[in-house]
Each structure stands twice: as structure tokens, then as C-alpha cells.
Motif scaffolding. Structure first.
Motif, PDB file in Angstrom:
ATOM      1  N   THR A 136       2.180  -0.923 -11.303  1.00  0.00           N
ATOM      2  CA  THR A 136       1.206  -1.924 -11.722  1.00  0.00           C
ATOM      3  C   THR A 136       1.758  -2.673 -12.925  1.00  0.00           C
ATOM      4  O   THR A 136       2.655  -2.190 -13.613  1.00  0.00           O
ATOM      5  CB  THR A 136      -0.145  -1.279 -12.122  1.00  0.00           C
ATOM      6  OG1 THR A 136       0.100  -0.316 -13.147  1.00  0.00           O
ATOM      7  CG2 THR A 136      -0.799  -0.604 -10.937  1.00  0.00           C
ATOM      8  N   THR A 141       5.627   5.506  -4.990  1.00  0.00           N
ATOM      9  CA  THR A 141       5.029   5.624  -6.313  1.00  0.00           C
ATOM     10  C   THR A 141       4.319   4.321  -6.641  1.00  0.00           C
ATOM     11  O   THR A 141       4.836   3.236  -6.367  1.00  0.00           O
ATOM     12  CB  THR A 141       6.127   5.891  -7.367  1.00  0.00           C
ATOM     13  OG1 THR A 141       6.854   7.061  -6.994  1.00  0.00           O
ATOM     14  CG2 THR A 141       5.533   6.072  -8.749  1.00  0.00           C
ATOM     15  N   LYS A 142       3.148   4.421  -7.235  1.00  0.00           N
ATOM     16  CA  LYS A 142       2.344   3.251  -7.603  1.00  0.00           C
ATOM     17  C   LYS A 142       3.001   2.490  -8.750  1.00  0.00           C
ATOM     18  O   LYS A 142       3.463   3.092  -9.718  1.00  0.00           O
ATOM     19  CB  LYS A 142       0.945   3.724  -8.016  1.00  0.00           C
ATOM     20  CG  LYS A 142      -0.002   2.636  -8.386  1.00  0.00           C
ATOM     21  CD  LYS A 142      -0.593   2.021  -7.173  1.00  0.00           C
ATOM     22  CE  LYS A 142      -1.782   1.164  -7.541  1.00  0.00           C
ATOM     23  NZ  LYS A 142      -2.285   0.453  -6.413  1.00  0.00           N
ATOM     24  N   GLU A 144       0.849  -1.191   0.000  1.00  0.00           N
ATOM     25  CA  GLU A 144       0.000   0.000   0.000  1.00  0.00           C
ATOM     26  C   GLU A 144       0.884   1.239   0.000  1.00  0.00           C
ATOM     27  O   GLU A 144       2.089   1.157   0.209  1.00  0.00           O
ATOM     28  CB  GLU A 144      -0.938   0.007   1.206  1.00  0.00           C
ATOM     29  CG  GLU A 144      -0.225   0.094   2.552  1.00  0.00           C
ATOM     30  CD  GLU A 144      -1.196   0.118   3.723  1.00  0.00           C
ATOM     31  OE1 GLU A 144      -2.096   0.976   3.721  1.00  0.00           O
ATOM     32  OE2 GLU A 144      -1.041  -0.716   4.632  1.00  0.00           O
ATOM     33  N   GLN A 145       0.268   2.376  -0.221  1.00  0.00           N
ATOM     34  CA  GLN A 145       1.021   3.629  -0.266  1.00  0.00           C
ATOM     35  C   GLN A 145       1.593   3.939   1.109  1.00  0.00           C
ATOM     36  O   GLN A 145       0.922   3.800   2.129  1.00  0.00           O
ATOM     37  CB  GLN A 145       0.136   4.781  -0.733  1.00  0.00           C
ATOM     38  CG  GLN A 145       0.919   6.054  -0.962  1.00  0.00           C
ATOM     39  CD  GLN A 145       0.081   7.160  -1.573  1.00  0.00           C
ATOM     40  OE1 GLN A 145      -1.117   7.028  -1.754  1.00  0.00           O
ATOM     41  NE2 GLN A 145       0.734   8.254  -1.907  1.00  0.00           N
ATOM     42  N   ASN A 167       0.324  -4.840  -8.033  1.00  0.00           N
ATOM     43  CA  ASN A 167      -0.407  -3.633  -7.713  1.00  0.00           C
ATOM     44  C   ASN A 167       0.160  -3.126  -6.385  1.00  0.00           C
ATOM     45  O   ASN A 167      -0.474  -3.246  -5.350  1.00  0.00           O
ATOM     46  CB  ASN A 167      -1.903  -3.927  -7.616  1.00  0.00           C
ATOM     47  CG  ASN A 167      -2.709  -2.663  -7.531  1.00  0.00           C
ATOM     48  OD1 ASN A 167      -2.240  -1.578  -7.882  1.00  0.00           O
ATOM     49  ND2 ASN A 167      -3.925  -2.770  -7.054  1.00  0.00           N
ATOM     50  N   ASN A 168       1.386  -2.617  -6.431  1.00  0.00           N
ATOM     51  CA  ASN A 168       2.102  -2.247  -5.224  1.00  0.00           C
ATOM     52  C   ASN A 168       2.608  -0.813  -5.305  1.00  0.00           C
ATOM     53  O   ASN A 168       2.397  -0.117  -6.290  1.00  0.00           O
ATOM     54  CB  ASN A 168       3.290  -3.186  -4.999  1.00  0.00           C
ATOM     55  CG  ASN A 168       2.856  -4.587  -4.656  1.00  0.00           C
ATOM     56  OD1 ASN A 168       1.932  -4.780  -3.889  1.00  0.00           O
ATOM     57  ND2 ASN A 168       3.518  -5.570  -5.225  1.00  0.00           N
ATOM     58  N   TRP A 169       3.303  -0.425  -4.255  1.00  0.00           N
ATOM     59  CA  TRP A 169       3.905   0.906  -4.155  1.00  0.00           C
ATOM     60  C   TRP A 169       5.396   0.737  -3.895  1.00  0.00           C
ATOM     61  O   TRP A 169       5.797  -0.085  -3.074  1.00  0.00           O
ATOM     62  CB  TRP A 169       3.270   1.688  -3.003  1.00  0.00           C
ATOM     63  CG  TRP A 169       1.841   2.019  -3.274  1.00  0.00           C
ATOM     64  CD1 TRP A 169       0.754   1.214  -3.094  1.00  0.00           C
ATOM     65  CD2 TRP A 169       1.335   3.243  -3.797  1.00  0.00           C
ATOM     66  NE1 TRP A 169      -0.397   1.857  -3.476  1.00  0.00           N
ATOM     67  CE2 TRP A 169      -0.069   3.113  -3.898  1.00  0.00           C
ATOM     68  CE3 TRP A 169       1.926   4.449  -4.164  1.00  0.00           C
ATOM     69  CZ2 TRP A 169      -0.881   4.134  -4.363  1.00  0.00           C
ATOM     70  CZ3 TRP A 169       1.117   5.463  -4.623  1.00  0.00           C
ATOM     71  CH2 TRP A 169      -0.266   5.307  -4.728  1.00  0.00           C
TER      72      TRP A 169
END
Length: 176
Positions: A97, A94-95, A63-64, A110-112
Motif C-alpha cells: 500500500t 504480500t500486500k 488482489e491476493q 493497494n495491490n499484492w
């Protein structure tokens, strides 16, 4: 409860009498559940920029994340001297994907990612370690990063680093 922390939900409240007849909707309610889950690190490492001969640390989270309090220290293993100190205020994420077909390859990302630029050249083949206190990294809800193999706080055995060889070889030619 079956609800995920930190997620927005909408609900419609209705009433039902004792024989099961529903009345018209009384209210539409929107709410967000509270996030009590600490961020989880799914990967970490060191990046080297061979062109600039500099290094950066990276951590990937589920997650962020943002900086909390305290400092991250890069220390030399041989004498435990401080090489670089990075304040928590420098931490961002930063995201990331995937663009590949996740159903075909079985992996979806789908991580940060947080990259901490050391902005310096390290001597070749030197051992270092990274340490930082509890509270250095947190999520947007304020949950402190404590999980993963790091433990809390991260200690010198958790994230060892060995710098790479950026030095050009020296060739000596002798004529007899």
C-alpha cells in the motif's frame, strides 16, 4: 446487481404492504457474494540483488494470489534450455500500500506483490524468457490468472528477460 464479488454484505429485510406501510424488520442477513473475477497483473519484472548477484521475478496483482498447479520455467532464449523451474506451491503474495498522500499525488496503491526468488546468478547480458501454464496462479476464490498482456498460458514472447552485468571488469596493464 451492483454488488462486488467476494465482498461481505449485511442486509435488513423489511416488508411493505400495498399502501406503502413498512412492517418491522423481519431479519438481519449477512452474506458474501461469490468472486468470479480472475486476478489481474498490473506490473511484472525482474529484480537483481547486486550484493548477492542473484535474481528474482516479481508480479503485482490487483488482489491476493496463491499458487495453483504446474511449474514456472525460466528458459534460455538462445537454445530454449531450462534454467530454473519453480513449482506453483512456492507462490505467495504480500500486500503493498502507499504511505504517500494519494489525494495530493493522484495515485493510490493497494495491490499484492509476488516475488519468485531464483536464488541463482545468471551470466551477464543473457536473454531468457518466463513461461507458465494456465492455473499456475489463482486468487483466494480459485479464479485462475488468465488476463493482462500475458495471455493464457504465458508464452515466451510475453515475458522476455535480459540479465544484467554483475561481472567486474578485467584490466590488463602492459608496460613497454
Amino acid at each position: 446487481t451492483g454488488l462486488t464479488g467476494g465482498v461481505a454484505y449485511k442486509a435488513q429485510i423489511v416488508t411493505e404492504n400495498s399502501v406503502g406501510i413498512q412492517a418491522s424488520s423481519l431479519a438481519n442477513v449477512a452474506f458474501t457474494t461469490v468472486d468470479f473475477t480472475a486476478p489481474l497483473s498490473v506490473n511484472r519484472g525482474i529484480l537483481n540483488n547486486a550484493d548477492k548477484k542473484t535474481y528474482a521475478l516479481f508480479m503485482v496483482f490487483n488482489e491476493q494470489i496463491v499458487g495453483g498447479t504446474g511449474n514456472l520455467d525460466l528458459r534460455k532464449k538462445s537454445d530454449e534450455s531450462y534454467v530454473k523451474t519453480i513449482p506453483a506451491s512456492a507462490i505467495t503474495s504480500t500486500k503493498i500500500t502507499t504511505t504517500a498522500d494519494a489525494t495530493k499525488y493522484g495515485v493510490a496503491v493497494n495491490n499484492w506483490v509476488s516475488v519468485i526468488d531464483l536464488g541463482m546468478t545468471l551470466p551477464s547480458y543473457t536473454e531468457y524468457y518466463v513461461v507458465f501454464p494456465s492455473g499456475y496462479i489463482k486468487d483466494l476464490a480459485g479464479n485462475v490468472f488468465t488476463a493482462g498482456s500475458f495471455g493464457n498460458p504465458i508464452n515466451k514472447a510475453e515475458w522476455p528477460i535480459t540479465s544484467q552485468d554483475f561481472e567486474l571488469p578485467i584490466v590488463t596493464v602492459a608496460f613497454a
